[in-house]
Design an enzyme around this catalytic site. Structure first.
Site, PDB file in Angstrom:
ATOM      1  N   ASP A  45       1.595  -8.808   1.117  1.00 37.52           N
ATOM      2  CA  ASP A  45       2.527  -7.697   1.857  1.00 37.52           C
ATOM      3  C   ASP A  45       2.852  -8.408   3.341  1.00 37.52           C
ATOM      4  O   ASP A  45       3.861  -8.247   3.825  1.00 37.52           O
ATOM      5  CB  ASP A  45       1.822  -6.586   1.915  1.00 37.52           C
ATOM      6  CG  ASP A  45       2.441  -5.413   2.503  1.00 37.52           C
ATOM      7  OD1 ASP A  45       3.496  -5.459   2.436  1.00 37.52           O
ATOM      8  OD2 ASP A  45       1.993  -4.233   2.653  1.00 37.52           O
TER       9      ASP A  45
ATOM     10  N   ASN B 232       0.958  -1.316   0.060  1.00 38.39           N
ATOM     11  CA  ASN B 232       0.065  -0.031  -0.180  1.00 38.39           C
ATOM     12  C   ASN B 232       0.982   1.194  -0.061  1.00 38.39           C
ATOM     13  O   ASN B 232       2.131   1.028   0.273  1.00 38.39           O
ATOM     14  CB  ASN B 232      -1.005   0.081   1.095  1.00 38.39           C
ATOM     15  CG  ASN B 232      -0.141   0.054   2.449  1.00 38.39           C
ATOM     16  OD1 ASN B 232       0.596   0.784   2.778  1.00 38.39           O
ATOM     17  ND2 ASN B 232      -0.546  -0.964   3.424  1.00 38.39           N
TER      18      ASN B 232
ATOM     19  N   SER C  64      -3.421  -6.491  -6.727  1.00 27.71           N
ATOM     20  CA  SER C  64      -4.890  -5.971  -6.751  1.00 27.71           C
ATOM     21  C   SER C  64      -5.831  -6.698  -6.557  1.00 27.71           C
ATOM     22  O   SER C  64      -7.087  -6.426  -6.365  1.00 27.71           O
ATOM     23  CB  SER C  64      -5.056  -4.852  -7.688  1.00 27.71           C
ATOM     24  OG  SER C  64      -4.287  -3.365  -7.477  1.00 27.71           O
TER      25      SER C  64
HETATM   26  N1  AR6 Z   1       2.078 -15.702  -2.109  1.00 26.87           N
HETATM   27  C1  AR6 Z   1       1.524 -15.312  -3.281  1.00 26.87           C
HETATM   28  N2  AR6 Z   1       0.338 -14.755  -3.423  1.00 26.87           N
HETATM   29  C2  AR6 Z   1      -0.285 -14.472  -2.097  1.00 26.87           C
HETATM   30  C3  AR6 Z   1       0.129 -14.826  -0.991  1.00 26.87           C
HETATM   31  C4  AR6 Z   1       1.372 -15.331  -0.991  1.00 26.87           C
HETATM   32  N3  AR6 Z   1       2.021 -15.685   0.210  1.00 26.87           N
HETATM   33  N4  AR6 Z   1      -0.716 -14.236   0.104  1.00 26.87           N
HETATM   34  C5  AR6 Z   1      -1.626 -13.604  -0.718  1.00 26.87           C
HETATM   35  N5  AR6 Z   1      -1.529 -13.716  -2.062  1.00 26.87           N
HETATM   36  P1  AR6 Z   1      -3.370  -8.720  -1.461  1.00 26.87           P
HETATM   37  P2  AR6 Z   1      -4.007  -6.344  -3.032  1.00 26.87           P
HETATM   38  C6  AR6 Z   1      -2.298 -13.402  -3.112  1.00 26.87           C
HETATM   39  O1  AR6 Z   1      -4.865  -8.547  -0.746  1.00 26.87           O
HETATM   40  O2  AR6 Z   1      -5.433  -6.825  -3.437  1.00 26.87           O
HETATM   41  C7  AR6 Z   1      -2.093  -5.511   1.642  1.00 26.87           C
HETATM   42  O3  AR6 Z   1      -3.000  -5.473   3.171  1.00 26.87           O
HETATM   43  C8  AR6 Z   1      -3.801 -13.138  -2.795  1.00 26.87           C
HETATM   44  O4  AR6 Z   1      -4.352 -14.511  -2.873  1.00 26.87           O
HETATM   45  O5  AR6 Z   1      -2.404  -9.308  -0.849  1.00 26.87           O
HETATM   46  O6  AR6 Z   1      -2.823  -5.602  -3.996  1.00 26.87           O
HETATM   47  C9  AR6 Z   1      -1.409  -4.134   1.324  1.00 26.87           C
HETATM   48  O7  AR6 Z   1      -0.758  -3.786   2.402  1.00 26.87           O
HETATM   49  C10 AR6 Z   1      -4.218 -12.285  -4.044  1.00 26.87           C
HETATM   50  O8  AR6 Z   1      -4.412 -13.104  -5.056  1.00 26.87           O
HETATM   51  O9  AR6 Z   1      -3.025  -7.586  -2.244  1.00 26.87           O
HETATM   52  C11 AR6 Z   1      -2.313  -3.335   0.712  1.00 26.87           C
HETATM   53  O10 AR6 Z   1      -3.147  -2.771   1.827  1.00 26.87           O
HETATM   54  C12 AR6 Z   1      -2.907 -11.391  -4.434  1.00 26.87           C
HETATM   55  O11 AR6 Z   1      -2.011 -11.877  -3.717  1.00 26.87           O
HETATM   56  C13 AR6 Z   1      -3.361  -4.192   0.286  1.00 26.87           C
HETATM   57  O12 AR6 Z   1      -3.322  -5.575   0.911  1.00 26.87           O
HETATM   58  C14 AR6 Z   1      -3.012 -10.019  -3.935  1.00 26.87           C
HETATM   59  O13 AR6 Z   1      -3.882  -9.707  -2.867  1.00 26.87           O
HETATM   60  C15 AR6 Z   1      -3.172  -4.768  -1.202  1.00 26.87           C
HETATM   61  O14 AR6 Z   1      -4.169  -5.260  -1.942  1.00 26.87           O
END
Ligand code: AR6
Length: 172
Positions: free
Chosen positions: A34, A24, A117
């Site tokens: 993250d 973020n 995202s």
């Molecule tokens: N390895 C690979 N993919 C993953 C992992 C992992 N260990 N963990 C989750 N995913 P998101 P965003 C996938 O929510 O939508 C955070 O709080 C997950 O299933 O991580 O860009 C940041 O600080 C999904 O398909 O990121 C921001 O505030 C993808 O990663 C916000 O979330 C992205 O999900 C960003 O939201």
């Protein structure tokens, strides 16, 4: 020639030159991928992130990987999905473009992207995966620095969408 692959798994376990973080604008950690990256890299990652003074949507910044197998983490900030009329597609494409541009200046040859995202930011998966694959492919037409680009999928739905997008754009 650069190979593009969709793989299932946890991005924090990959032994690549760089993994990309879906962060973020604060760059100070969060949930999802993250949170997983910060937990696996250890507190030194947060300390370095504090020096970066945040990151704008669509931009990218780089840190070391610390306790991760990856040498670097490229932090980018995807757009929050707000219906599609708020420049989301362009901003999401910029995440991929700016991450790859930054990677080339660090001579990174293997890079792994999460589905930026596609978690809490709510971007529709089919559209996001098409943007990811199309943008990466376009970038590679003018840059041959990379050996491997991985799209790391945390669930089957995202994996299937990446496979379709890779197939769709493989004729280009
Ligand atoms: N390895 C690979 N993919 C993953 C992992 C992992 N260990 N963990 C989750 N995913 P998101 P965003 C996938 O929510 O939508 C955070 O709080 C997950 O299933 O991580 O860009 C940041 O600080 C999904 O398909 O990121 C921001 O505030 C993808 O990663 C916000 O979330 C992205 O999900 C960003 O939201």
């Amino acid at each position: 020639m650069t190979k593009i692959k969709a793989i299932k798994g946890d991005i924090t376990t990959l032994d690549v030159d760089a993994i990309v973080n879906a962060a973020n604008t604060s760059l100070l950690g969060g949930g999802g991928v993250d949170g997983a990256i910060h937990r696996a890299a250890g507190p030194e990652l947060l300390a370095e992130c504090k020096q970066l003074h945040g990151c704008e949507i669509g931009q990218a910044k780089i840190t070391k990987g610390y306790r991760l197998p990856a040498r670097y983490v490229i932090h980018t900030v995807g757009p929050i999905w707000r219906g599609g009329d708020h420049n989301e597609a362009k901003l999401l494409a910029n995440c991929y473009l700016n991450s790859m541009t930054l990677a080339t200046t660090y001579n990174i040859k293997t890079i792994a992207f999460p589905a930026i995202s596609c978690g809490v930011y709510g971007y529709p998966i089919a559209e996001a995966t098409e943007i990811a694959v199309n943008t990466v492919k376009k970038f590679l037409t003018t840059n041959s620095n990379f050996d491997y680009i991985y799209f790391v999928c945390f669930n089957e739905d995202i994996y299937q969408n990446y496979l379709s997008a890779i197939k769709k754009y493989s004729a280009d």
